[in-house]
Motif scaffolding. Structure first.
Motif, PDB file in Angstrom:
ATOM      1  N   ALA A  46       0.959  -1.087   0.231  1.00 28.67           N
ATOM      2  CA  ALA A  46      -0.032   0.406  -0.265  1.00 28.67           C
ATOM      3  C   ALA A  46       0.841   1.241  -0.067  1.00 28.67           C
ATOM      4  CB  ALA A  46      -0.975  -0.117   0.950  1.00 28.67           C
ATOM      5  N   GLY A  47       2.193   1.183   0.398  1.00 26.51           N
ATOM      6  CA  GLY A  47       3.062   2.229   0.174  1.00 26.51           C
ATOM      7  C   GLY A  47       3.818   2.277   0.872  1.00 26.51           C
ATOM      8  N   ALA A  48       3.977   1.614   1.938  1.00 34.88           N
ATOM      9  CA  ALA A  48       4.199   1.866   3.016  1.00 34.88           C
ATOM     10  C   ALA A  48       6.218   2.161   3.044  1.00 34.88           C
ATOM     11  CB  ALA A  48       3.228   1.309   4.665  1.00 34.88           C
ATOM     12  N   ASN A  49       6.638   2.631   3.784  1.00 28.17           N
ATOM     13  CA  ASN A  49       8.183   2.207   4.462  1.00 28.17           C
ATOM     14  C   ASN A  49       7.734   1.558   5.583  1.00 28.17           C
ATOM     15  OD1 ASN A  49       9.184   3.430   2.246  1.00 28.17           O
ATOM     16  ND2 ASN A  49       9.177   4.596   3.316  1.00 28.17           N
ATOM     17  N   VAL A  50       8.029   0.251   5.990  1.00 32.96           N
ATOM     18  CA  VAL A  50       7.841  -1.487   6.371  1.00 32.96           C
ATOM     19  C   VAL A  50       9.226  -1.118   7.609  1.00 32.96           C
ATOM     20  CG1 VAL A  50       7.183  -3.172   7.431  1.00 32.96           C
ATOM     21  CG2 VAL A  50       5.939  -1.968   5.684  1.00 32.96           C
ATOM     22  N   VAL A  51       9.464  -1.294   8.760  1.00 34.66           N
ATOM     23  CA  VAL A  51      10.610  -1.246   9.813  1.00 34.66           C
ATOM     24  C   VAL A  51      10.188  -3.191  10.122  1.00 34.66           C
ATOM     25  CG1 VAL A  51      12.216  -0.787  11.757  1.00 34.66           C
ATOM     26  CG2 VAL A  51      10.428   0.667   9.691  1.00 34.66           C
ATOM     27  N   LEU A  52      10.661  -4.046  10.025  1.00 35.92           N
ATOM     28  CA  LEU A  52      10.248  -4.817  10.612  1.00 35.92           C
ATOM     29  C   LEU A  52      11.757  -5.091  11.947  1.00 35.92           C
ATOM     30  CD1 LEU A  52      10.617  -7.242   7.007  1.00 35.92           C
ATOM     31  CD2 LEU A  52       8.060  -6.254   8.936  1.00 35.92           C
ATOM     32  N   LEU A  53      11.066  -4.829  12.448  1.00 34.93           N
ATOM     33  CA  LEU A  53      11.530  -5.189  14.093  1.00 34.93           C
ATOM     34  C   LEU A  53      11.222  -6.705  14.389  1.00 34.93           C
ATOM     35  CD1 LEU A  53      10.573  -2.576  17.006  1.00 34.93           C
ATOM     36  CD2 LEU A  53      12.496  -2.808  14.746  1.00 34.93           C
ATOM     37  N   ASP A  54      12.510  -7.481  15.044  1.00 33.55           N
ATOM     38  CA  ASP A  54      12.890  -8.720  14.947  1.00 33.55           C
ATOM     39  C   ASP A  54      13.951  -8.965  16.314  1.00 33.55           C
ATOM     40  OD1 ASP A  54      12.367 -12.061  15.800  1.00 33.55           O
ATOM     41  OD2 ASP A  54      10.945 -11.586  14.560  1.00 33.55           O
ATOM     42  N   LEU A  55      14.231 -10.149  17.029  1.00 34.27           N
ATOM     43  CA  LEU A  55      16.009 -10.891  18.099  1.00 34.27           C
ATOM     44  C   LEU A  55      16.185 -10.946  16.347  1.00 34.27           C
ATOM     45  CD1 LEU A  55      13.532 -13.081  19.891  1.00 34.27           C
ATOM     46  CD2 LEU A  55      14.373 -11.261  20.209  1.00 34.27           C
ATOM     47  N   THR A  56      17.575 -10.648  16.885  1.00 32.34           N
ATOM     48  CA  THR A  56      18.689 -10.938  15.696  1.00 32.34           C
ATOM     49  C   THR A  56      18.933 -12.712  15.172  1.00 32.34           C
ATOM     50  OG1 THR A  56      19.967  -9.627  16.919  1.00 32.34           O
ATOM     51  CG2 THR A  56      21.217 -10.864  15.293  1.00 32.34           C
ATOM     52  N   VAL A  57      17.702 -13.722  15.532  1.00 34.53           N
ATOM     53  CA  VAL A  57      18.306 -14.914  15.590  1.00 34.53           C
ATOM     54  C   VAL A  57      16.940 -14.900  14.266  1.00 34.53           C
ATOM     55  CG1 VAL A  57      16.761 -15.353  17.823  1.00 34.53           C
ATOM     56  CG2 VAL A  57      18.286 -16.933  15.791  1.00 34.53           C
ATOM     57  N   ALA A  58      16.365 -13.856  14.364  1.00 33.92           N
ATOM     58  CA  ALA A  58      15.228 -13.994  13.227  1.00 33.92           C
ATOM     59  C   ALA A  58      15.969 -13.177  11.800  1.00 33.92           C
ATOM     60  CB  ALA A  58      13.911 -13.516  13.894  1.00 33.92           C
ATOM     61  N   ASN A  59      16.610 -12.784  11.759  1.00 35.03           N
ATOM     62  CA  ASN A  59      17.353 -12.012  10.521  1.00 35.03           C
ATOM     63  C   ASN A  59      16.403 -10.854   9.907  1.00 35.03           C
ATOM     64  OD1 ASN A  59      19.423 -11.496   9.101  1.00 35.03           O
ATOM     65  ND2 ASN A  59      19.568 -13.774   8.447  1.00 35.03           N
ATOM     66  N   HIS A  74      10.789   1.172   0.690  1.00 37.69           N
ATOM     67  CA  HIS A  74      12.685   1.369   1.276  1.00 37.69           C
ATOM     68  C   HIS A  74      12.544   0.842   2.419  1.00 37.69           C
ATOM     69  CE1 HIS A  74      13.734   3.882  -1.457  1.00 37.69           C
ATOM     70  NE2 HIS A  74      12.401   4.306  -1.408  1.00 37.69           N
ATOM     71  N   SER A  75      11.825   0.072   2.250  1.00 40.17           N
ATOM     72  CA  SER A  75      11.850  -0.964   4.046  1.00 40.17           C
ATOM     73  C   SER A  75      13.246  -2.128   4.514  1.00 40.17           C
ATOM     74  CB  SER A  75      10.555  -2.731   3.443  1.00 40.17           C
ATOM     75  OG  SER A  75       9.668  -1.901   3.372  1.00 40.17           O
TER      76      SER A  75
END
Ligand SMILES: NC(=O)c1ccc[n+]([C@@H]2O[C@H](COP(=O)([O-])OP(=O)(O)OC[C@H]3O[C@@H](n4cnc5c(N)ncnc54)[C@H](O)[C@@H]3O)[C@@H](O)[C@H]2O)c1
Length: 286
Positions: A46-59, A74-75
């Motif tokens: 839908a056009g958003a810039n997404v920031v995926l936050l997760d633990l390091t292990v989940a990459n 630009h996620s």
């Protein structure tokens, strides 16, 4: 004829306007997990810039690369433990430096201990280790509170934003422990859905209502979704029992919450706050 064409065009523009997320910045916790990625994908589409936050292990960085390949944009993926407020503040500053704003938060991360495979008598109320109780609440509830405080305060400061808390159908009904029974095991060794799951998910509905009124005048909307279970190759015995409890007779596909996520994160739901959208194939209407 020209009028009909103009009316159709205007309706189409309205549809785009309602769901368009161009230039908005969305944070998805647990964004590298099974559903988090799909939440991120519909927001990116839908056009958003997404920031995926997760633990390091989940990459999460690798998952963000996948998003960019599929949708452009630009996620980014950032490694962060959402139970650490200091880490969240650092991530907030990094996002603001890179994108200049935060518009959307999806509190999606949780510990999801699997008990469908049986032989998990640790899950019983009498046995569940206190450390597990504390860890599940720390991620699912305290994490959602801290993310809301850190990112939501930034939204409130800008007087614009949306938070979606990912609860569960088990926020509304008790677990049917017959689903998890394993033939041949004595009653006191039968696996169960852990108590922490119900407690965390129910509490998220309370957090949703609290934040909705707390930030109503700051134009930050806060809603929850209560998804039913997602098909992920669970054992057939479990599926056969569960399907009987769901009027639609099946579990959800992993992309079937995307419509609800887009609706709640976009202007399509601009007059909606403090509520819980139930998407469960009808399970809780029985
Ligand atoms: N999958 C389902 O059937 C289902 C059904 C109803 C509700 N839900 C809810 O949807 C959400 C997503 O479920 P899922 O199936 O994708 O789960 P998942 O286990 O695949 O994803 C959860 C993610 O959270 C991350 N995470 C855990 N602790 C973290 C921490 N401290 N900091 C940052 N990230 C952390 C994990 O690394 C993982 O990537 C959860 O809240 C879950 O309870 C799932």
């Amino acid at each position: 004829m020209a009028d009909v064409h103009a009316a159709k065009q205007s309706a189409a523009n309205r549809v785009t306007e309602l769901f368009n997320l161009d230039s908005r910045v969305a944070v998805v916790t647990g964004g590298a997990g099974l559903l988090g990625y799909y939440h991120g994908a519909i927001l990116a589409a839908a056009g958003a810039n997404v920031v995926l936050l997760d633990l390091t292990v989940a990459n999460p960085a690798k998952r963000a690369d996948q998003l960019n390949l599929e949708f452009g944009g630009h996620s980014i993926g950032l490694a962060c433990d959402i139970t650490s407020e200091v880490s969240l503040e650092a991530v907030r500053d990094q996002i603001l430096q890179q994108f200049g704003r935060i518009d959307i938060l999806i509190n999606n991360a949780a510990n999801n201990p699997k008990v469908e495979d049986g032989n998990t008598s640790w899950s019983r109320l009498e046995n569940i280790p206190l450390e597990m109780w504390e860890a599940d609440i720390r991620v699912g509830l305290t994490g959602a509170f801290l993310c809301s405080r850190v990112f939501g305060s930034e939204m409130a400061r800008r007087r614009s934003g949306v938070i979606v808390n990912v609860a569960s159908d088990l926020a509304l009904i008790g677990p049917d422990q017959r689903l998890y029974r394993v033939d041949g095991l004595p009653d006191d060794q039968q696996p169960v859905k852990p108590v922490t799951y119900s407690v965390v998910k129910s509490a998220l509905i309370g957090l949703t209502r609290y934040l909705a009124t707390y930030w109503s005048s700051a134009n930050v909307r806060v809603n929850a979704i209560s998804p039913g279970g997602v098909f992920n190759n669970q054992p057939q015995a479990f599926l056969s029992k569960l399907h009987q409890l769901i009027p639609m007779g099946r579990m959800a596909n992993r992309d079937e919450y995307q419509g609800a996520i887009l609706f709640l994160c976009s202007d399509a739901s601009s007059y909606m706050t403090g509520t819980n959208l139930v998407i469960d194939g009808g399970r809780t209407c029985l």
